[in-house]
Design an enzyme around this catalytic site. Structure first.
Site, short mmCIF file in Angstrom:
data_model
loop_
_atom_site.label_atom_id
_atom_site.label_comp_id
_atom_site.label_asym_id
_atom_site.label_seq_id
_atom_site.Cartn_x
_atom_site.Cartn_y
_atom_site.Cartn_z
N SER A 215 0.76 -1.13 -0.05
CA SER A 215 0.06 0.05 -0.17
C SER A 215 0.73 1.25 -0.21
O SER A 215 1.54 1.49 -1.01
CB SER A 215 -0.83 0.06 1.24
OG SER A 215 -1.98 1.18 1.18
N ASP B 215 -1.26 1.24 -3.84
CA ASP B 215 -2.08 0.35 -4.44
C ASP B 215 -3.38 0.80 -4.99
O ASP B 215 -4.41 0.24 -5.54
CB ASP B 215 -2.31 -0.79 -3.53
CG ASP B 215 -2.97 -0.66 -2.11
OD1 ASP B 215 -3.08 0.65 -1.86
OD2 ASP B 215 -3.63 -1.67 -1.64
MG MG Z 1 -3.72 1.53 0.05
#
Ligand code: MG
Length: 453
Positions: free
Chosen positions: A100, A243
């Site tokens: 992320s 992400d």
């Molecule tokens: Mg994320």
């Protein structure tokens, strides 16, 4: 009603994370794949973000899954919400290799359920049990699973968003997209173009070393994006984390839009078109509740973590409540008519629609919202729960909310103190409508905490 938080050993709020090759080794990821494959048999979809360790780790994940006779469908590089959209109701589960917003040396694994949501606490604890006990054994040579490469499935996600905005709301609108060298390079510029926008892209070539900026979309990291917005006369700039389940915005003047204000703006737009419940964690700014209740809708609070928001949304819907929107005050927003996970590409498209509907510049729309001051702090402590108990006794005369840590309501402000699930720290958030009051509360809470030794 809200979904309760449970303590896990390996998985944090959003999956397993660590430095690739050190904490997050191929051996560990292979074990996670095998444990998942033993628990969710059948067709499993996998994907990854652009990190340099991604290829190594996704291969370990796939080997683990195939050792349990799963059929692995590899969707290649794509945003987490794209994988979740693909999985929804058509796969037996999935897993995403991503860290992320963490720096480039990190990587991680997020487990996706067959309904497209991230795996909840109860199931994750069962999965962890299998990982620690290794209570599974590989299938024999004649039963090993197989792999199918399906990079084309990403198209389903792009179409799933664009068909929700059929009237080319981006006509005559210039926008800047900053995917941060992440997987949204493949999706957000195309989504915005399909909406009719003229799209300028920065950091638009996928690169796991993240040469242009770090995966966390910070004010500092988005300076180049902001400069391109002002020099090109764009309506806004949109940037994603590593992400692309989150989106943050730069207004037409090149100013960073604070994420709670962004949430409030989109919540106001949705609450004006339909009535119902908006779900969010206790850490979200009070400005969101204010705009939601002003539009005759209601708010439901959950523990901190998108999975609690998504699962509470589903639980409320199952009980017949009209849930219309959800999300976190970090740019991670959930649109139940699209899917039950945070979706940065959908949020970018929604902003185009809001600007087209209002006919006003983004800075003007933000200025219409109730102003809030949010101060954030963190304290390193080995025993966060003791600190929280101590604070509770100090504020026992005030209205306390214990959904996650303790939230102290004072006048038109609140203080939230909660222990991190993954690090020995306590996070403090103060939310107030006045800067002086916010500073006063910060001083007060620090005084109380300093008495604890
Ligand atoms: Mg994320």
């Amino acid at each position: 009603m809200t979904v309760k938080k449970m303590q896990k050993r390996l998985f944090g709020t959003n999956g397993v994370r660590g430095i690739a090759g050190k904490d997050l080794t191929p051996e560990l990821v292979l074990t996670i794949g095998a444990a998942l494959g033993s628990m969710r048999k059948g067709r499993i979809a996998v994907g990854r973000d652009t990190r340099t360790s991604g290829e190594m780790l996704v291969k370990a994940l796939k080997a683990g899954l195939m050792s349990m006779d799963c059929t692995v469908v590899d969707c290649g590089i794509l945003p987490t919400p794209a994988l979740q959209y693909i999985i929804k109701d058509t796969f037996d589960g999935g897993a995403m290799i991503t860290a992320s917003h963490n720096p480039p040396e990190y990587n991680g694994v997020k487990i996706i359920e067959p309904d497209g949501t991230e795996m909840g606490d109860e199931e994750t604890i069962l999965l962890e049990q299998r990982i620690f006990d290794r209570s599974f054994s590989p299938v024999t040579w004649d039963q090993a699973g197989s792999e199918i490469q399906s990079p084309e499935l990403i198209e389903q996600y792009i179409e799933g968003i664009t068909r929700q905005f059929p009237n080319t709301p981006g006509k005559n609108m210039t926008v800047v997209a900053d995917p941060g060298s992440g997987p949204a390079c493949l999706t957000t510029p195309r989504i915005l173009t399909s909406l009719g926008c003229r799209v300028l892209t920065i950091n638009g070539i996928m690169d796991g070393t993240f040469p242009g900026r770090l995966p966390e979309p910070s004010v500092d990291g988005l300076k180049n994006c902001a400069a391109l917005v002002t020099s090109s006369g764009a309506a806004f700039g949109v940037a994603h984390d590593g992400d692309a389940d989150r989106a943050v915005f730069i207004d037409e003047k090149g100013q960073f839009v604070e994420e709670n204000q962004q949430f409030a703006l989109i919540a106001r737009h949705i609450c004006r078109t339909k009535k119902g419940v908006v779900v969010t964690p206790v850490s979200t700014g009070y400005n969101v509740e204010t705009v939601v209740t002003n539009e005759n809708c209601s708010i439901e609070y959950t523990p901190v973590g998108s999975i609690y928001v998504a699962r509470t949304m589903r639980a409320l819907l199952a009980r017949g409540k009209p849930v219309i929107f959800g999300g976190e005050g970090n740019g991670g927003l959930i649109y139940p008519e699209h899917q039950f996970c945070r979706d940065g590409g959908m949020t970018a498209a929604m902003m185009v629609s809001i600007l087209a509907t209002s006919g006003k510049p983004l800075s003007e729309l933000i200025a219409e919202l109730p102003p809030r001051i949010i101060l954030k702090d963190k304290i390193t402590t080995p025993d966060g729960n003791r600190m929280i108990d101590f604070v509770k006794t100090r504020y026992s005369q005030d209205l306390l909310d214990e959904t996650d840590g303790v939230k102290i309501h004072k006048h038109n402000s609140w203080i939230l103190i909660r222990a991190s699930g993954t690090e020995p720290i306590v996070r403090i958030i103060i939310d107030s409508d006045s800067y002086d009051e916010a500073c006063e509360l910060q001083k007060e809470i620090n005084n109380h905490i300093s008495q604890l030794s």
